[in-house]
Design a protein around this motif. Structure first.
Motif, PDB file in Angstrom:
ATOM      1  N   ASP A 168       0.736  -0.997  -0.204  1.00  0.00           N
ATOM      2  CA  ASP A 168      -0.246   0.034   0.058  1.00  0.00           C
ATOM      3  C   ASP A 168       0.713   1.475  -0.123  1.00  0.00           C
ATOM      4  O   ASP A 168       2.113   1.075   0.223  1.00  0.00           O
ATOM      5  N   SER A 199       0.009   5.641  -0.217  1.00  0.00           N
ATOM      6  CA  SER A 199      -0.730   6.893   0.667  1.00  0.00           C
ATOM      7  C   SER A 199       0.266   8.310   1.088  1.00  0.00           C
ATOM      8  O   SER A 199       1.349   8.464   1.135  1.00  0.00           O
ATOM      9  N   LYS A 215      -4.159   7.425  -1.806  1.00  0.00           N
ATOM     10  CA  LYS A 215      -3.654   5.935  -1.439  1.00  0.00           C
ATOM     11  C   LYS A 215      -4.128   4.522  -2.720  1.00  0.00           C
ATOM     12  O   LYS A 215      -4.984   4.881  -3.268  1.00  0.00           O
TER      13      LYS A 215
END
Length: 210
Positions: free
Chosen positions: A130, A132, A141
C-alpha cells in the motif's frame, strides 16, 4: 553502495575459490539439515533539481527471513516471509508505503569448493503493498497485489560449518500485479516476464545451518 558491496563480495569469493582450486573436496549440505536465513536490503536516494525547487529524497528497506529443510544433499525446500517500508519526500508531497510478502521456495546449491556455492532458488511469491499520500487536497491511497513465479540466482560462502554469507541478485520470472486506488476508482492489471540482474535488486543475508 550496493555495487561496491557486490564487487567486494565477488572479489572475496573469487579469491577464496582460487585458494580451494587444487582441492577436489566440495561442500555438501547434508539431507536432514535445517536452515534459517535473513536477507536485508536498504535504499536511500537524494535528488536536487538544478532549475526548480522540487528536491526529493527517498528511503526504503526490505527484510525477508526464511526457514528451510534439506530434503536431499544440497537441495532445500522452505518458506519465507517479508516486510518492506518506503518513504518518499519532496517539497510538494510526502508519501509512505508498506509491503508484505510470503513465498514458498526450493533452492539448489552447486558447490564450487569446500566453502563456496552458487545457487538457484525457484519460488512462488505473493506480495501486498500500500502507498498513501496525505499532503494533497485529496488524500491518495493505492493498494497492489502481486504474484511472482521464477528463479533467483545466488552466491553462498560458508564462514564455518554453521554460518554462511549469502547474496541474491535479480531473477528470471513472470509477475502479475493488480492496482487499485481511490482517485481513479478502477482496477488495473499489469503483467511482465523479466530477466533482471542488477544492483538495485541485490539482497545480502546471513544464514545458519544445523
Amino acid at each position: 553502495m550496493k555495487k561496491l558491496l557486490l564487487y567486494t563480495m565477488l572479489f572475496a569469493l573469487s579469491f577464496a575459490n582460487a585458494q580451494e582450486k587444487e582441492d577436489n573436496e566440495k561442500l555438501t549440505i547434508e539431507k536432514g539439515t535445517w536452515y534459517i536465513s535473513g536477507n536485508l536490503s536498504i535504499n536511500q536516494n537524494n535528488y536536487e533539481a538544478e532549475d526548480s525547487n522540487n528536491d526529493s529524497e527517498s528511503f526504503g528497506f526490505n527484510f525477508s527471513p526464511k526457514i528451510g529443510y534439506t530434503i536431499n544433499d544440497n537441495l532445500i525446500i522452505g518458506l519465507g516471509v517479508g516486510y518492506g517500508y518506503s518513504k518518499n519526500k519532496s517539497t510538494i508531497m510526502t508519501g509512505k508505503g508498506n509491503s508484505y510478502q510470503v513465498f514458498p521456495y526450493i533452492k539448489k546449491h552447486f558447490p564450487l569448493g569446500k566453502k563456496l556455492t552458487i545457487s538457484l532458488q525457484g519460488e512462488f511469491r505473493y506480495s501486498y503493498s500500500d502507498f498513501s499520500n496525505n499532503d494533497t487536497p485529496t488524500p491518495y491511497k493505492r493498494e497492489s497485489n502481486e504474484y511472482f513465479i521464477g528463479i533467483r540466482p545466488g552466491i553462498t560462502y560458508f564462514l564455518n560449518k554453521n554460518i554462511a554469507l549469502e547474496a541474491n541478485i535479480g531473477g528470471l520470472g513472470y509477475s502479475k500485479t493488480n492496482h487499485e486506488d481511490n482517485i481513479n476508482l478502477s482496477n488495473r492489471d499489469t503483467s511482465s516476464f523479466n530477466f533482471n540482474i542488477n544492483s538495485t535488486d541485490l539482497m545480502f543475508g546471513l544464514s545458519y545451518y544445523w
